[in-house]
Design a protein around this motif. Structure first.
Motif, PDB file in Angstrom:
ATOM      1  N   GLU A 173       0.835  -1.205   0.000  1.00  0.00           N
ATOM      2  CA  GLU A 173       0.000   0.000   0.000  1.00  0.00           C
ATOM      3  C   GLU A 173       0.868   1.253   0.000  1.00  0.00           C
ATOM      4  N   LEU A 174       1.987   1.195   0.701  1.00  0.00           N
ATOM      5  CA  LEU A 174       2.908   2.329   0.718  1.00  0.00           C
ATOM      6  C   LEU A 174       3.416   2.637  -0.685  1.00  0.00           C
ATOM      7  N   VAL A 175       3.914   1.628  -1.389  1.00  0.00           N
ATOM      8  CA  VAL A 175       4.492   1.900  -2.706  1.00  0.00           C
ATOM      9  C   VAL A 175       3.416   2.297  -3.710  1.00  0.00           C
ATOM     10  N   LYS A 176       2.183   1.869  -3.494  1.00  0.00           N
ATOM     11  CA  LYS A 176       1.082   2.323  -4.353  1.00  0.00           C
ATOM     12  C   LYS A 176       0.861   3.823  -4.164  1.00  0.00           C
ATOM     13  N   VAL A 177       0.924   4.284  -2.906  1.00  0.00           N
ATOM     14  CA  VAL A 177       0.807   5.714  -2.629  1.00  0.00           C
ATOM     15  C   VAL A 177       1.927   6.479  -3.331  1.00  0.00           C
TER      16      VAL A 177
END
Length: 365
Positions: A173-177
């Protein structure tokens, strides 16, 4: 009295930590305002100073995926001196900052100054302590991503958004952000062809099951009696040509060598000294039986079938379980304190047999 004292000590430590956190929020938790979505990133720093080996492996792919999105960016990490080699040599961090476990405020302020201006700081502690909050206050970063949604200084809040997810998926989810729409989350491992070659003279031609009986903390360590019971169950359940390789760390090497000399079908690689040696053994094995520890994540990264032995802690399991389809899990009975030796021994042979049949049916033997 002996059972009351540890409880009282734990409560006192909890109270102390809660007071320090509250004080840290008053002194250092200042709002960080920045527009979303995140613009182009040039410097990203991950705080991984508390990461153990398994934790580090679960997030190892982040450097690779961020580099795909930002090839010219510097992806950096703060970690312990013991873990620095892993990030430098195997995970692809551009810069590694070493931070001792017991660092003081002056050292943290110096570290923040050394790092300088960055675009994004990532700190995935779930309830940050006073020193963590102080460090975030000192760091010159437009964005801070984290799981501790209560803090004003974290302006990319992922705690509630990723609640109940495995830590690998929290990082996804972090890298998607950060703009990576479909991250590939397969783990990176400290694999060494030299280690793979070195184990060959010790490795039988037979199918081998690797076994790791030791985790971190007493609650995750099988006793000698339990190791013997597990091997007895394997001996009575699996085909007669299967061999069992006991994995070890330096502190229990002699104990394992002695056990192997006493038990049929059991052996170890006595020259094992590095994590790369452990990776080589798990890669060579047909399956891994392990208590909740880093070897679970190594096997997941290698797609080696796993029979995981876990204490009944639903939150820990959801966040740090095997994270692979080629796994089966046996939970110990609920005890206080937790004890992995309280496995359901009467049910274990059937669990082992079912797991082995799944390996055979998938053509992995």
């Amino acid at each position: 009295m002996r059972t009351i004292l540890p409880y009282l000590k734990s409560r006192l430590q909890l109270g102390r930590d809660q007071f320090r956190r509250a004080l840290g929020r008053v002194l250092f938790d200042k709002p960080r305002i920045a527009p979303l979505p995140i613009p182009h990133l040039q410097r990203i720093v991950l705080v991984r100073w508390d990461a153990k080996l398994g934790d580090a492996i679960v997030s190892s792919w982040i450097f690779r995926e961020l580099k795909k999105q930002y090839p010219a960016a510097s992806i950096e990490v703060i970690t312990s001196p013991a873990m620095a080699w892993l990030f430098k040599e195997h995970f692809g961090a551009d810069i590694v900052y070493e931070c001792p476990k017991r660092t003081n405020y002056r050292q943290l302020a110096h570290l923040a100054k050394q790092i300088g201006q960055i675009d994004l700081l990532v700190h995935f502690g779930q309830q940050l302590k006073m020193k963590d909050i102080f460090f975030i206050r000192m760091i010159a970063s437009q964005y801070v991503a984290g799981l501790d949604d209560e803090l004003a200084c974290i302006n990319i809040k992922l705690g509630q958004k990723t609640s109940g997810l495995h830590f690998c998926h929290k990082f996804a989810e972090l890298v998607k952000v950060c703009g990576v729409s479909s991250p590939q989350t397969d783990y990176l491992l400290p694999y060494s062809p030299a280690s793979q070659k070195a184990i060959t003279p010790y490795w039988p031609a037979n199918p081998v099951i690797a076994i790791n009986p030791f985790g971190s903390g007493q609650s995750r360590r099988l006793s000698t009696e339990s190791i013997q019971r597990l091997l007895h169950a394997l001996d009575n359940t699996l085909p007669s040509d299967v061999r069992f390789c006991l994995l070890f760390s330096p502190d229990n090497k002699q104990k394992i060598i002695q056990l192997c000399s006493q038990l049929p079908r059991t052996f170890c690689y006595p020259e094992s000294t590095t994590i790369s040696d452990v990776v080589a053994q798990i890669k060579k094995a047909k399956g891994l039986i392990s208590v909740d520890t880093a070897t679970i994540h190594i096997a997941a990264g290698l797609n080696t079938p796993i029979l995981g032995l876990y204490n009944p802690d639903p939150i820990n399991f959801a966040e740090w379980g095997p994270n692979t389809k080629t796994s089966r899990v046996v939970f110990a009975e609920k005890r206080q304190p937790e004890d992995i030796n309280a496995l359901p021994w009467a049910e274990l042979p059937q669990q082992i047999l079912t797991w082995w049949q799944e390996i055979e049916s998938n053509g992995l033997t």
